[in-house]
Design a protein around this motif. Structure first.
Motif, short mmCIF file in Angstrom:
data_model
loop_
_atom_site.label_atom_id
_atom_site.label_comp_id
_atom_site.label_asym_id
_atom_site.label_seq_id
_atom_site.Cartn_x
_atom_site.Cartn_y
_atom_site.Cartn_z
N GLU A 236 0.82 -1.21 0.00
CA GLU A 236 0.00 0.00 0.00
C GLU A 236 0.86 1.27 0.00
N PHE A 278 -9.51 0.69 -1.50
CA PHE A 278 -8.39 0.00 -2.12
C PHE A 278 -8.54 -1.52 -1.98
N GLU A 282 -9.09 -4.64 -4.59
CA GLU A 282 -8.25 -5.85 -4.56
C GLU A 282 -9.11 -7.11 -4.51
N ARG A 285 -10.14 -7.70 -8.03
CA ARG A 285 -8.99 -8.15 -8.85
C ARG A 285 -8.74 -9.64 -8.64
N GLN A 301 -9.18 -2.22 -16.13
CA GLN A 301 -8.30 -1.12 -15.72
C GLN A 301 -7.87 -0.28 -16.91
N MET A 352 -9.90 1.40 -7.38
CA MET A 352 -9.07 1.28 -8.58
C MET A 352 -8.25 2.54 -8.81
N HIS A 354 -6.93 4.32 -6.55
CA HIS A 354 -5.77 4.21 -5.66
C HIS A 354 -4.81 3.11 -6.12
N GLN A 355 -5.33 2.09 -6.81
CA GLN A 355 -4.42 1.12 -7.43
C GLN A 355 -3.56 1.78 -8.49
N ASN A 358 -1.01 3.71 -6.76
CA ASN A 358 -0.02 2.80 -6.18
C ASN A 358 1.03 2.39 -7.21
N ASP A 359 0.63 2.38 -8.50
CA ASP A 359 1.54 2.02 -9.59
C ASP A 359 2.08 3.26 -10.30
#
Length: 370
Positions: A236, A278, A282, A285, A301, A352, A354-355, A358-359
């Motif tokens: 995270e 978040f 997940e 996912r 995504q 998503m 925040h995903q 995160n990347d």
């Protein structure tokens, strides 16, 4: 002149056995089909039915104890469309044979008897052993064939009478070969023959992620709930760091760490909600990974990010305003084409975002705020 063993090797080598590779989905998984699986099967090619059967056999491999499963291709398959073997001896050891018949009508004894002859001829002419199980696989099996298979002694008697008949398949066999086939058939236990129809196959198939893609059905089940850990996990770190930047810009320089953000009167509750979102994303996912063939979540995504990047690239008064604008846009997107669209609710949409953060595919505070 070739001796018998050389002749057998020559004939056996004429059959090409290629390693099975699962094909791509027969239909796109994002357009659900209202036809039943049986109705969809009618429009498939025979090769697709063999692939479907091979997938079904592979799903049963742990239960049956198969070492390997393959499709045998070509007109010289000798009645074995799909084979499953138990040892490295493969077709020279113990193995199961699956004969695939994609007929619009029900599979009847008249269809089955010529096919039953083939493994006996192969056992006489080549180094193949007889399969310990031979299964006719067809969308529908006629009751007469089912009844014969359920009474192996009657099936054996019917087959031996067939070998005494004048069908073209039988009469074209050399006399000695036919005599050898009859001798082998007389010594064989006909409980080796089975049938399997589409309903039986679907009982197994419906428990696999491939079911959704092969028959264009929505995935089954529900995403499993992921508890939000009390302490932030390592995976995270980046999206939390970005949120800390947002809070520091909005609430002051005293917010430096995640702990500071949790402790702050205004940012603390907001941060908790973002972590919950978040983990909701997940959950989806992981559900898509385990329940839908291919990479449905990554495809979703990609479609979402194309829209969100444009919003994020606009001028915004602050990182907070950019974050709010992106999350709002995510909540308004139409994603009906995805196989997992029904599970992509507001929490997952926010998560998503925040995903992506995160990347580092989205950045909230990029120094351009005005």
């Amino acid at each position: 002149m070739e001796d018998l063993s050389q002749e057998r090797e020559r004939r056996a080598s004429a059959v090409t056995v290629s390693q099975y590779v699962a094909p791509a989905a027969a239909v796109p998984p994002n357009r659900f089909d209202r036809r039943t699986p049986l109705q969809q099967v009618w429009f498939r090619e025979p090769d697709a039915w063999e692939q479907f059967t091979c997938e079904w056999v592979r799903m049963r491999a742990p239960e049956e104890g198969y070492l390997g499963t393959e499709i045998i291709g070509g007109s010289s398959d000798r009645g074995a469309d799909v084979v499953a073997f138990f040892t490295e001896r493969r077709l020279n050891g113990e193995w199961h044979c699956f004969q695939c018949k994609l007929y619009h009508e029900e599979l009847e004894p008249a269809h089955a008897l010529p096919e039953m002859l083939k493994p006996f001829v192969a056992a006489v002419e080549t180094t193949r052993t007889l399969p310990t199980r031979y299964t006719f696989v067809a969308p529908r099996i006629h009751p007469r064939l089912k009844d014969l298979v359920l009474t192996p002694d009657e099936l054996k008697s019917r087959f031996l009478k067939y070998l005494q008949g004048r069908s073209q398949t039988v009469t074209k066999l050399p006399a000695q070969l036919l005599a050898d086939v009859v001798e082998l058939a007389e010594a064989t236990d006909f409980s080796m023959f089975w049938t399997a129809n589409l309903d039986e196959m679907l009982e197994v198939y419906s428990k696999s992620p491939l079911f959704a893609a092969r028959f264009n059905y929505p995935p089954s089940g529900e995403p499993a709930k992921l508890p939000v850990p009390p302490e932030p996990a390592a995976d995270e770190a980046r999206f939390l760091a970005q949120l800390v930047d947002v809070y520091r810009e909005r609430y002051g320089q005293r917010i430096v760490t995640v702990d500071d953000a949790f402790a702050h009167a205004k940012s603390g509750d907001h941060l908790r909600r973002q972590r919950e979102a978040f983990y909701a994303a997940e959950e989806l996912r992981l559900y898509a990974r385990d329940s839908v063939p291919g990479d449905a979540y990554a495809e979703l995504q990609d479609d979402v990010l194309v829209n969100l990047v444009e919003v994020a690239d606009d001028d915004h008064a602050s990182g907070w305003h950019r974050l709010r604008a992106v999350v709002t846009q995510a909540g308004n997107l139409q994603v009906a084409g995805s196989a997992i669209a029904s599970y992509f609710q507001q929490a997952q949409r926010k998560g998503m975002c925040h995903q992506f953060a995160n990347d580092d595919k989205l950045t909230w505070c990029d120094g351009s705020e005005q």
